[in-house]
Design a protein around this motif. Structure first.
Motif, PDB file in Angstrom:
ATOM      1  N   GLU A   1       4.095  76.775  32.413  1.00  0.00           N
ATOM      2  CA  GLU A   1       4.876  76.841  31.177  1.00  0.00           C
ATOM      3  C   GLU A   1       5.879  75.702  31.093  1.00  0.00           C
ATOM      4  N   LEU A   2       6.482  75.344  32.213  1.00  0.00           N
ATOM      5  CA  LEU A   2       7.415  74.211  32.226  1.00  0.00           C
ATOM      6  C   LEU A   2       6.700  72.903  31.904  1.00  0.00           C
ATOM      7  N   VAL A   3       5.540  72.687  32.490  1.00  0.00           N
ATOM      8  CA  VAL A   3       4.777  71.464  32.222  1.00  0.00           C
ATOM      9  C   VAL A   3       4.296  71.453  30.773  1.00  0.00           C
ATOM     10  N   ARG A   4       3.771  72.572  30.297  1.00  0.00           N
ATOM     11  CA  ARG A   4       3.265  72.684  28.921  1.00  0.00           C
ATOM     12  C   ARG A   4       4.350  72.325  27.901  1.00  0.00           C
ATOM     13  N   ASN A   5       5.588  72.704  28.206  1.00  0.00           N
ATOM     14  CA  ASN A   5       6.702  72.494  27.289  1.00  0.00           C
ATOM     15  C   ASN A   5       7.484  71.206  27.557  1.00  0.00           C
ATOM     16  N   GLY A   6       6.921  70.332  28.387  1.00  0.00           N
ATOM     17  CA  GLY A   6       7.534  69.038  28.637  1.00  0.00           C
ATOM     18  C   GLY A   6       8.837  69.114  29.404  1.00  0.00           C
ATOM     19  N   MET A   7       8.988  70.114  30.241  1.00  0.00           N
ATOM     20  CA  MET A   7      10.211  70.288  31.013  1.00  0.00           C
ATOM     21  C   MET A   7      10.014  69.962  32.494  1.00  0.00           C
ATOM     22  N   ALA A   8       8.800  69.502  32.867  1.00  0.00           N
ATOM     23  CA  ALA A   8       8.530  69.206  34.273  1.00  0.00           C
ATOM     24  C   ALA A   8       7.334  68.270  34.389  1.00  0.00           C
ATOM     25  N   TRP A   9       7.309  67.561  35.496  1.00  0.00           N
ATOM     26  CA  TRP A   9       6.157  66.763  35.888  1.00  0.00           C
ATOM     27  C   TRP A   9       5.251  67.638  36.748  1.00  0.00           C
ATOM     28  N   HIS A  10       3.964  67.423  36.636  1.00  0.00           N
ATOM     29  CA  HIS A  10       3.028  67.989  37.603  1.00  0.00           C
ATOM     30  C   HIS A  10       3.232  67.177  38.874  1.00  0.00           C
ATOM     31  N   TYR A  11       3.598  67.827  39.966  1.00  0.00           N
ATOM     32  CA  TYR A  11       3.939  67.136  41.217  1.00  0.00           C
ATOM     33  C   TYR A  11       2.651  66.863  41.986  1.00  0.00           C
ATOM     34  N   LYS A  12       1.968  65.795  41.610  1.00  0.00           N
ATOM     35  CA  LYS A  12       0.643  65.488  42.149  1.00  0.00           C
ATOM     36  C   LYS A  12       0.630  65.233  43.650  1.00  0.00           C
ATOM     37  N   LYS A  13       1.785  64.877  44.196  1.00  0.00           N
ATOM     38  CA  LYS A  13       1.879  64.664  45.645  1.00  0.00           C
ATOM     39  C   LYS A  13       1.595  65.973  46.394  1.00  0.00           C
ATOM     40  N   TYR A  14       1.934  67.105  45.766  1.00  0.00           N
ATOM     41  CA  TYR A  14       1.788  68.405  46.421  1.00  0.00           C
ATOM     42  C   TYR A  14       0.817  69.341  45.711  1.00  0.00           C
ATOM     43  N   SER A  15       0.159  68.863  44.677  1.00  0.00           N
ATOM     44  CA  SER A  15      -0.730  69.746  43.923  1.00  0.00           C
ATOM     45  C   SER A  15      -1.901  68.967  43.345  1.00  0.00           C
ATOM     46  N   ASN A  16      -3.069  69.557  43.420  1.00  0.00           N
ATOM     47  CA  ASN A  16      -4.246  68.949  42.789  1.00  0.00           C
ATOM     48  C   ASN A  16      -4.766  69.829  41.654  1.00  0.00           C
TER      49      ASN A  16
ATOM     50  N   ARG B   1       2.505  64.824  27.294  1.00  0.00           N
ATOM     51  CA  ARG B   1       2.788  63.381  27.149  1.00  0.00           C
ATOM     52  C   ARG B   1       2.287  62.882  25.795  1.00  0.00           C
ATOM     53  N   GLU B   2       1.037  63.225  25.467  1.00  0.00           N
ATOM     54  CA  GLU B   2       0.443  62.768  24.210  1.00  0.00           C
ATOM     55  C   GLU B   2       1.221  63.276  23.003  1.00  0.00           C
ATOM     56  N   LYS B   3       1.724  64.501  23.080  1.00  0.00           N
ATOM     57  CA  LYS B   3       2.469  65.106  21.965  1.00  0.00           C
ATOM     58  C   LYS B   3       3.956  64.724  21.982  1.00  0.00           C
ATOM     59  N   LYS B   4       4.363  64.004  23.038  1.00  0.00           N
ATOM     60  CA  LYS B   4       5.764  63.604  23.223  1.00  0.00           C
ATOM     61  C   LYS B   4       6.706  64.811  23.171  1.00  0.00           C
ATOM     62  N   ILE B   5       6.321  65.838  23.924  1.00  0.00           N
ATOM     63  CA  ILE B   5       7.096  67.075  24.003  1.00  0.00           C
ATOM     64  C   ILE B   5       8.126  66.951  25.117  1.00  0.00           C
ATOM     65  N   GLY B   6       9.336  67.456  24.870  1.00  0.00           N
ATOM     66  CA  GLY B   6      10.366  67.519  25.900  1.00  0.00           C
ATOM     67  C   GLY B   6      10.677  66.164  26.490  1.00  0.00           C
ATOM     68  N   LEU B   7      10.649  66.083  27.810  1.00  0.00           N
ATOM     69  CA  LEU B   7      11.021  64.839  28.495  1.00  0.00           C
ATOM     70  C   LEU B   7      10.113  63.682  28.116  1.00  0.00           C
ATOM     71  N   TRP B   8       8.941  63.976  27.587  1.00  0.00           N
ATOM     72  CA  TRP B   8       8.005  62.918  27.186  1.00  0.00           C
ATOM     73  C   TRP B   8       8.414  62.283  25.866  1.00  0.00           C
ATOM     74  N   SER B   9       9.453  62.815  25.199  1.00  0.00           N
ATOM     75  CA  SER B   9       9.976  62.158  24.005  1.00  0.00           C
ATOM     76  C   SER B   9      10.859  60.972  24.393  1.00  0.00           C
ATOM     77  N   ASP B  10      11.292  60.938  25.645  1.00  0.00           N
ATOM     78  CA  ASP B  10      12.083  59.812  26.163  1.00  0.00           C
ATOM     79  C   ASP B  10      11.146  58.610  26.308  1.00  0.00           C
ATOM     80  N   PRO B  11      11.549  57.430  25.845  1.00  0.00           N
ATOM     81  CA  PRO B  11      10.660  56.270  25.959  1.00  0.00           C
ATOM     82  C   PRO B  11      10.378  55.848  27.403  1.00  0.00           C
ATOM     83  N   ASN B  12      11.259  56.240  28.340  1.00  0.00           N
ATOM     84  CA  ASN B  12      11.070  55.841  29.734  1.00  0.00           C
ATOM     85  C   ASN B  12      11.473  56.972  30.687  1.00  0.00           C
TER      86      ASN B  12
END
Length: 158
Positions: free
Chosen positions: A106-121, A133-144
């Protein structure tokens, strides 16, 4: 004797990590760290598995905390401990609500977290992050947006 002790410890730790536990969420430390109180009135700090939320002083850090709070604060949750981190926190997969939502998703879906690929596949979390990211939701609305691990490194150097 040493091998037997190691085997016993391994079996014991595996049994702890595969149990479904429950507790009432009594504190939200940040977007990916909560404190639960179990039926024996023992508190445990849980770090959410598979994700990394922005730090408190990072853009969207407070919003991630607010999101987590809106979902589970004072709720009874189910969780599975998957590991322990270097700070002694239990890393856990948290499930909540009547429909047993997975909080990390739910956090990832809502743009409030990164998928931590180092610890999850997890393919699901990877797809949810791409969609956010594509929808620019939450933190993904930040340009960087800067991953918390990178942000912490930069802050330490200052």
């Amino acid at each position: 004797m040493r091998k037997l002790l190691l085997l016993i410890l391994l079996l014991f730790s595996h049994s702890i990590f595969s149990q479904i536990l429950s507790g009432k969420v009594i504190s939200i430390k940040d977007g990916d760290t909560v404190v639960v109180l179990d039926s024996l009135k023992q508190s445990t700090t849980l770090r959410l598995a598979e994700i990394d939320c922005p730090e408190k002083k990072q853009p969207f850090g407070n919003r991630a905390k607010q999101f987590t709070s809106s979902q589970i604060y004072l709720a009874t949750i189910n969780y599975v401990v998957t590991d322990m981190d270097r700070y002694g926190r239990a890393i856990a997969m948290i499930y909540y609500g009547d429909d047993n939502k997975y909080l990390s998703a739910e956090l990832v879906r809502n743009g409030m977290a990164w998928h931590y690929k180092k610890y999850s596949n997890s393919k699901e979390l990877a797809e949810l992050e791409i969609s956010a990211r594509e929808k620019k939701i939450g933190l993904w609305s930040d340009p960087n947006p800067i991953m918390p691990s990178e942000w912490r490194t930069v802050r330490r150097k200052k």
